[in-house]
Design an enzyme around this catalytic site. Structure first.
Site, PDB file in Angstrom:
ATOM      1  N   CYS A  78       0.728  -0.907   0.101  1.00 19.41           N
ATOM      2  CA  CYS A  78      -0.027   0.152  -0.139  1.00 19.41           C
ATOM      3  C   CYS A  78       0.819   1.224   0.194  1.00 19.41           C
ATOM      4  O   CYS A  78       1.513   1.342  -0.849  1.00 19.41           O
ATOM      5  CB  CYS A  78      -0.817  -0.158   1.196  1.00 19.41           C
ATOM      6  N   HIS A 172      -3.359  -5.015   1.775  1.00 13.14           N
ATOM      7  CA  HIS A 172      -2.653  -5.407   3.311  1.00 13.14           C
ATOM      8  C   HIS A 172      -2.602  -6.932   3.563  1.00 13.14           C
ATOM      9  O   HIS A 172      -3.517  -7.266   4.291  1.00 13.14           O
ATOM     10  CB  HIS A 172      -3.283  -4.618   4.281  1.00 13.14           C
ATOM     11  N   GLU A 174      -0.999  -8.030   5.822  1.00 12.79           N
ATOM     12  CA  GLU A 174      -0.652  -8.187   7.192  1.00 12.79           C
ATOM     13  C   GLU A 174      -1.957  -8.160   8.194  1.00 12.79           C
ATOM     14  O   GLU A 174      -1.849  -8.674   9.286  1.00 12.79           O
ATOM     15  CB  GLU A 174       0.359  -7.070   7.807  1.00 12.79           C
TER      16      GLU A 174
END
Ligand code: GLN
Length: 190
Positions: A78, A172, A174
């Protein structure tokens, strides 16, 4: 495997949790000396203009550019992708990315109606079914150069791509509750 995480702003703790769980030795990178001895670096999402400013004030900008140009593997997500792109559209006038991956990105390119969304992504080479793509005020990759290989797309645009050892995602991983992409990255670079 010693993995650095750029820890100036943004979602670095969440990346750290995934890398810790995968057994990597993690170094939070806040100063140039923290780059010493790392085998790879994660550039997290957050606010690209803020991270860029902090790269300047921390003295990291030049050294980070240098190690990336020398081939340090990176996973950039991102805002991290925005930092690495050669061209940023709808950026701040003074936005000056490191320009190490040949692509043009449009900040917040999915627009207000679709500021944040989640879609399953088919990722080339990733086994075990679609990967949950969590998009938060994500950039759109509008152009990729010939050295860039697209690994996943959404709505016709690349959302995961690599140029050599640089892997970039507009989403994302994560925050996906799925560690396969980090695991794949660690495997690729080790
Ligand atoms: N829109 C943000 C930026 O331009 C990126 C959003 C994110 O990293 N989740 O920096």
């Amino acid at each position: 495997m010693k993995a650095g995480i750029l820890a100036l702003q943004g979602a670095f703790r969440e990346h750290r949790e995934v890398l810790d769980a995968l057994g990597a030795e993690v170094v939070e990178v806040r100063l140039p000396q923290h780059l010493a001895g790392i085998d790879a670096i994660v550039l997290p999402g957050g606010e690209s203009t803020t991270i860029e400013r902090l790269l300047g004030t921390s003295g990291l900008r030049g050294p980070l550019s240098g190690v990336l140009a020398e081939g340090l593997p990176a996973l950039a997500t991102c805002a991290g992708l925005i930092l690495l792109a050669t061209e940023v559209r709808d950026g701040r006038p003074d936005q000056d990315p490191l320009a190490v991956i040949d692509c043009a990105v449009r900040r917040n390119g999915y627009g207000r109606q679709r500021e944040s969304f989640e879609v399953p992504l088919d990722v080339r080479g990733l086994h075990g079914g679609p990967f949950p793509g969590v998009f938060i005020r994500a950039p759109v990759i509008e152009r990729t150069g010939p050295a860039v290989e697209v690994l996943a797309e959404h709505a016709g645009d690349p959302v995961l791509a690599r140029q050599g050892a640089l892997v970039v995602a507009t989403f994302h991983p994560e925050l996906a509750g799925d560690m396969r992409l980090h695991q794949w990255f660690l495997n690729e670079v080790s």
